[in-house]
Write a protein that holds these residues in place. Structure first.
Motif, short mmCIF file in Angstrom:
data_model
loop_
_atom_site.label_atom_id
_atom_site.label_comp_id
_atom_site.label_asym_id
_atom_site.label_seq_id
_atom_site.Cartn_x
_atom_site.Cartn_y
_atom_site.Cartn_z
N LYS A 46 27.60 8.46 89.87
CA LYS A 46 28.08 7.13 89.47
C LYS A 46 29.56 7.10 89.12
O LYS A 46 30.04 6.13 88.52
CB LYS A 46 27.27 6.64 88.27
N LEU A 47 30.32 8.12 89.51
CA LEU A 47 31.73 8.18 89.15
C LEU A 47 32.53 7.07 89.80
O LEU A 47 32.37 6.80 91.00
CB LEU A 47 32.33 9.52 89.59
N PRO A 48 33.43 6.43 89.04
CA PRO A 48 34.37 5.49 89.66
C PRO A 48 35.42 6.29 90.43
O PRO A 48 35.49 7.52 90.31
CB PRO A 48 35.00 4.77 88.46
N GLU A 49 36.26 5.61 91.18
CA GLU A 49 37.29 6.28 91.96
C GLU A 49 38.29 7.02 91.06
O GLU A 49 38.74 8.11 91.38
CB GLU A 49 38.02 5.24 92.82
N LYS A 50 38.63 6.38 89.93
CA LYS A 50 39.59 6.97 89.00
C LYS A 50 39.13 6.72 87.57
O LYS A 50 38.45 5.74 87.29
CB LYS A 50 40.97 6.33 89.15
N ILE A 51 39.55 7.62 86.69
CA ILE A 51 39.41 7.40 85.26
C ILE A 51 40.82 7.08 84.76
O ILE A 51 41.75 7.85 85.01
CB ILE A 51 38.81 8.64 84.56
N GLN A 52 40.97 5.93 84.11
CA GLN A 52 42.29 5.48 83.69
C GLN A 52 42.29 5.11 82.21
O GLN A 52 41.27 4.69 81.67
CB GLN A 52 42.71 4.25 84.49
N PHE A 53 43.50 5.23 81.60
CA PHE A 53 43.63 4.92 80.18
C PHE A 53 45.09 4.61 79.86
O PHE A 53 46.00 5.28 80.35
CB PHE A 53 43.18 6.14 79.37
N ALA A 54 45.32 3.56 79.08
CA ALA A 54 46.66 3.21 78.62
C ALA A 54 46.55 2.51 77.26
O ALA A 54 45.51 1.95 76.93
CB ALA A 54 47.35 2.29 79.62
N VAL A 55 47.63 2.57 76.51
CA VAL A 55 47.73 1.85 75.24
C VAL A 55 48.96 0.96 75.32
O VAL A 55 50.07 1.43 75.62
CB VAL A 55 47.83 2.82 74.05
N GLN A 56 48.76 -0.34 75.07
CA GLN A 56 49.84 -1.33 75.12
C GLN A 56 50.10 -1.85 73.71
O GLN A 56 49.16 -2.24 73.01
CB GLN A 56 49.46 -2.51 76.01
N LEU A 57 51.37 -1.87 73.31
CA LEU A 57 51.75 -2.40 72.01
C LEU A 57 52.71 -3.56 72.23
O LEU A 57 53.64 -3.45 73.03
CB LEU A 57 52.44 -1.34 71.16
N THR A 58 52.48 -4.65 71.51
CA THR A 58 53.35 -5.83 71.57
C THR A 58 53.73 -6.20 70.15
O THR A 58 52.85 -6.34 69.28
CB THR A 58 52.61 -7.01 72.25
N ALA A 59 55.03 -6.36 69.91
CA ALA A 59 55.50 -6.70 68.56
C ALA A 59 54.86 -7.99 68.08
O ALA A 59 54.74 -8.96 68.84
CB ALA A 59 57.01 -6.81 68.54
N LYS A 60 54.42 -7.99 66.83
CA LYS A 60 53.79 -9.19 66.25
C LYS A 60 54.84 -10.28 66.05
O LYS A 60 55.99 -10.01 65.73
CB LYS A 60 53.13 -8.84 64.90
N SER A 61 54.39 -11.51 66.24
CA SER A 61 55.25 -12.64 66.01
C SER A 61 54.49 -13.66 65.18
O SER A 61 53.38 -14.05 65.58
CB SER A 61 55.68 -13.25 67.34
N PRO A 62 54.98 -14.05 64.05
CA PRO A 62 56.24 -13.64 63.44
C PRO A 62 56.15 -12.21 62.90
O PRO A 62 55.07 -11.68 62.67
CB PRO A 62 56.43 -14.65 62.30
N THR A 63 57.32 -11.62 62.69
CA THR A 63 57.39 -10.26 62.17
C THR A 63 56.87 -10.24 60.73
O THR A 63 57.28 -11.07 59.91
CB THR A 63 58.85 -9.76 62.19
N PRO A 64 55.97 -9.31 60.42
CA PRO A 64 55.50 -9.17 59.03
C PRO A 64 56.66 -8.84 58.10
O PRO A 64 57.72 -8.37 58.53
CB PRO A 64 54.51 -8.00 59.11
N SER A 65 56.46 -9.07 56.82
CA SER A 65 57.52 -8.80 55.85
C SER A 65 57.89 -7.32 55.85
O SER A 65 57.06 -6.45 56.06
CB SER A 65 57.11 -9.26 54.45
N ILE A 66 59.19 -7.10 55.59
CA ILE A 66 59.75 -5.75 55.63
C ILE A 66 60.47 -5.47 54.32
O ILE A 66 61.28 -6.29 53.87
CB ILE A 66 60.75 -5.61 56.81
#
Length: 180
Positions: free
Chosen positions: A90-110
């Protein structure tokens, strides 16, 4: 009489040795052929380790191929490790993995005087599980980075690095498919 006794002893010894020889094993002199070692399954293991600063300032999503060969997207709010095993048939053609980060808007307090460390370690481990109990593993990613900024510098860092992508890491499954 002594001659008869010696003859009977010799006859008994011959009978016992013939009897033991016939019980010694089977008549098949062909060597046993070992079973062919094949891949039975593949385990895909995913690991996401991000510092608190990433979760504070970024929305984190993982993108991966699941055990049904479907592309999945999931949000993360904390570090996570997960794995699944797929039968070779039952294997798919590829095993893939990624992590995507997007800056929060509005920016949390700093806190402008605090230090914020952006540290990551994201990896994919693909293991082919063999019929003899052994395995072959392939590792992708896992090269962690770390950068620390004082709070007053974080807005500039977020503006310059509004997105991050770790991966995509992928592994072709052809190497695990057994010849027919």
């Amino acid at each position: 009489m002594k001659l008869l006794s010696k003859f009977m002893t010799l006859a008994a010894a011959v009978a016992v040795s013939v009897s033991l020889a016939s019980c010694g094993g089977d008549d098949n002199d062909e060597p046993e052929v070992p079973s062919k070692v094949v891949y039975e399954s593949v385990t895909a293991g995913y690991s996401v380790e991000l510092s608190d600063a990433y979760y504070q300032f970024y929305d984190v999503k993982v993108v991966y191929i699941n055990d049904n060969g479907e592309r999945m997207i999931a949000s993360l709010t904390e570090n996570k490790k997960f794995a699944y095993t797929i039968p070779v048939a039952k294997l798919p053609e590829k095993i893939q993995f990624a992590v995507q980060l997007t800056a929060k808007s509005p920016t949390p307090s700093i806190d402008e005087n605090a230090k914020y460390t952006f540290k990551d370690n994201v990896s994919l481990k693909v293991t082919g599980n063999k019929s003899d109990g052994k395995s072959d593993s392939f590792n992708f990613g896992g090269v962690g980075r770390s950068v620390t900024h004082v709070g007053s510098d974080v807005p500039a860092y977020l503006a310059k690095h509004s997105t991050h992508l770790f991966g995509p890491y992928e592994c072709s499954t052809d190497q695990f498919k057994n010849p027919k």
